[in-house]
Scaffold this motif. Structure first.
Motif, short mmCIF file in Angstrom:
data_model
loop_
_atom_site.label_atom_id
_atom_site.label_comp_id
_atom_site.label_asym_id
_atom_site.label_seq_id
_atom_site.Cartn_x
_atom_site.Cartn_y
_atom_site.Cartn_z
N GLY A 93 70.71 29.13 31.84
CA GLY A 93 70.12 30.44 31.57
C GLY A 93 69.16 30.86 32.68
N LEU A 94 68.35 29.90 33.14
CA LEU A 94 67.43 30.20 34.23
C LEU A 94 68.20 30.55 35.51
N LEU A 95 69.22 29.73 35.81
CA LEU A 95 70.00 29.99 37.03
C LEU A 95 70.72 31.34 36.94
N ALA A 96 71.19 31.67 35.75
CA ALA A 96 71.88 32.96 35.57
C ALA A 96 70.91 34.13 35.74
N SER A 97 69.68 33.96 35.26
CA SER A 97 68.71 35.06 35.39
C SER A 97 68.33 35.26 36.86
N ILE A 98 68.23 34.17 37.60
CA ILE A 98 67.93 34.28 39.04
C ILE A 98 69.09 34.95 39.76
N LYS A 99 70.31 34.58 39.39
CA LYS A 99 71.48 35.19 40.01
C LYS A 99 71.54 36.69 39.70
N ALA A 100 71.26 37.06 38.47
CA ALA A 100 71.31 38.47 38.08
C ALA A 100 70.26 39.28 38.85
N ARG A 101 69.06 38.71 38.96
CA ARG A 101 67.99 39.40 39.71
C ARG A 101 68.37 39.49 41.18
N SER A 102 68.98 38.43 41.69
CA SER A 102 69.41 38.46 43.08
C SER A 102 70.47 39.54 43.32
N ASP A 103 71.38 39.69 42.38
CA ASP A 103 72.39 40.74 42.51
C ASP A 103 71.74 42.12 42.61
N ARG A 104 70.71 42.33 41.80
CA ARG A 104 70.02 43.64 41.85
C ARG A 104 69.29 43.81 43.18
N ILE A 105 68.73 42.72 43.71
CA ILE A 105 68.05 42.81 45.01
C ILE A 105 69.07 43.13 46.11
N GLN A 106 70.21 42.47 46.07
CA GLN A 106 71.22 42.68 47.09
C GLN A 106 71.81 44.10 47.04
N ALA A 148 62.39 23.55 40.37
CA ALA A 148 62.57 24.15 41.69
C ALA A 148 62.98 25.62 41.56
N ALA A 149 63.92 25.88 40.65
CA ALA A 149 64.39 27.25 40.45
C ALA A 149 63.29 28.13 39.86
N ALA A 150 62.55 27.58 38.90
CA ALA A 150 61.50 28.37 38.23
C ALA A 150 60.40 28.79 39.20
N SER A 151 60.17 27.97 40.23
CA SER A 151 59.09 28.30 41.17
C SER A 151 59.40 29.58 41.96
N TYR A 152 60.68 29.96 42.02
CA TYR A 152 61.06 31.16 42.77
C TYR A 152 60.97 32.42 41.92
N VAL A 153 60.97 32.26 40.61
CA VAL A 153 61.05 33.43 39.73
C VAL A 153 59.93 34.46 39.98
N PRO A 154 58.65 34.07 40.01
CA PRO A 154 57.61 35.09 40.23
C PRO A 154 57.77 35.82 41.57
N VAL A 155 58.15 35.08 42.60
CA VAL A 155 58.35 35.70 43.91
C VAL A 155 59.52 36.67 43.85
N GLN A 156 60.59 36.26 43.19
CA GLN A 156 61.78 37.10 43.11
C GLN A 156 61.51 38.38 42.33
N VAL A 157 60.68 38.28 41.29
CA VAL A 157 60.32 39.48 40.52
C VAL A 157 59.62 40.50 41.42
N VAL A 158 58.72 40.03 42.27
CA VAL A 158 58.03 40.94 43.19
C VAL A 158 59.01 41.51 44.21
N PHE A 159 59.88 40.66 44.74
CA PHE A 159 60.90 41.14 45.69
C PHE A 159 61.73 42.25 45.06
N GLU A 160 62.14 42.04 43.82
CA GLU A 160 62.97 43.04 43.15
C GLU A 160 62.23 44.36 43.02
N ASN A 161 60.95 44.28 42.74
CA ASN A 161 60.17 45.50 42.57
C ASN A 161 59.97 46.23 43.89
N VAL A 162 59.78 45.48 44.96
CA VAL A 162 59.48 46.08 46.27
C VAL A 162 60.74 46.59 46.96
N VAL A 163 61.85 45.85 46.81
CA VAL A 163 63.03 46.15 47.60
C VAL A 163 63.65 47.51 47.23
#
Lengths: 131, 65
Positions: free
Chosen positions: B50-63, A47-62
């Motif tokens: 590790g996966l959850l931490a990487s998502i959290k770190a990316r989220s912090d940068r987005i925020q 479930a978490a991995a499915s968000y990663v590609p979308v989040q990468v694009v969000f990070e780039n655009v935001v």
């Protein structure tokens, strides 16, 4: 013709579509053999991995300074909600187990917000196409 | 045309950055998935955290963007 930041997504989306989450042979078949905690962790992982590609694009655009504030806020909002939903689901799996009703509710909520994140990408793409 | 070319270049660069970012993220995920298949197991705590931490770190940068 004026290029907008959203047209970035016109480029990104096809590329994203060309990057499926997983095409590792045998990976999806693990679902049939894993039990207990391993199966629970895999459900959270997938479930978490499915968000990663979308989040990468969000990070780039935001970070684009020309991105309208309302769209930047929408990206930040849905990202907050997805991360919170992932954490809620992970906590429910750990506390209640993967098959509990409470866990299923958290997974349903996570899937819902993941869908909204995908829809936001499509909305950004559509706005780029119209501008 | 003079204003279009820099915009096109910027578009291409940003598209490439996103593409490479998605590719890199998927490569890391697929390496972990391949290990799971090889060992016929699910993700261990370190891999999941590790996966959850990487998502959290990316989220912090987005925020904080």
């Amino acid at each position: 013709m004026r290029l907008t930041p959203f047209m970035i997504l016109l480029v990104v989306m096809p590329l994203l579509a060309a990057c499926p989450g997983s095409d590792i042979p045998g990976y999806n078949e693990l679902d049939q053999t894993l039990v207990g905690e391993e199966a629970a962790r895999k459900s959270v992982y997938d479930a978490a991995a499915s968000y990663v590609p979308v989040q990468v694009v969000f990070e780039n655009v935001v970070g684009d300074p020309t991105l309208p504030p309302n769209l930047k806020a929408a990206i930040q909002q849905v990202d907050r909600e997805v991360v919170a939903a992932i954490n809620d689901y992970n906590a429910a799996v750990a506390a209640l187990g993967p098959a509990a009703d409470g866990t299923t509710e958290k997974l349903t909520a996570l899937i819902s917000v993941l869908q909204r994140a995908q829809n936001l990408l499509l909305q950004l793409q559509a706005e780029g196409a119209l501008s | 045309m003079e204003t279009l070319l820099p915009q096109l270049l910027g578009l291409a660069i940003r598209g490439l950055v996103s593409y490479l970012g998605v590719q890199a993220a998927n490569e890391v995920l697929d390496q972990t998935r391949q290990k799971m298949v090889d060992d016929q197991r699910g993700p261990n705590d370190a891999e999941l955290n590790g996966l959850l931490a990487s998502i959290k770190a990316r989220s912090d940068r987005i925020q904080n963007a």
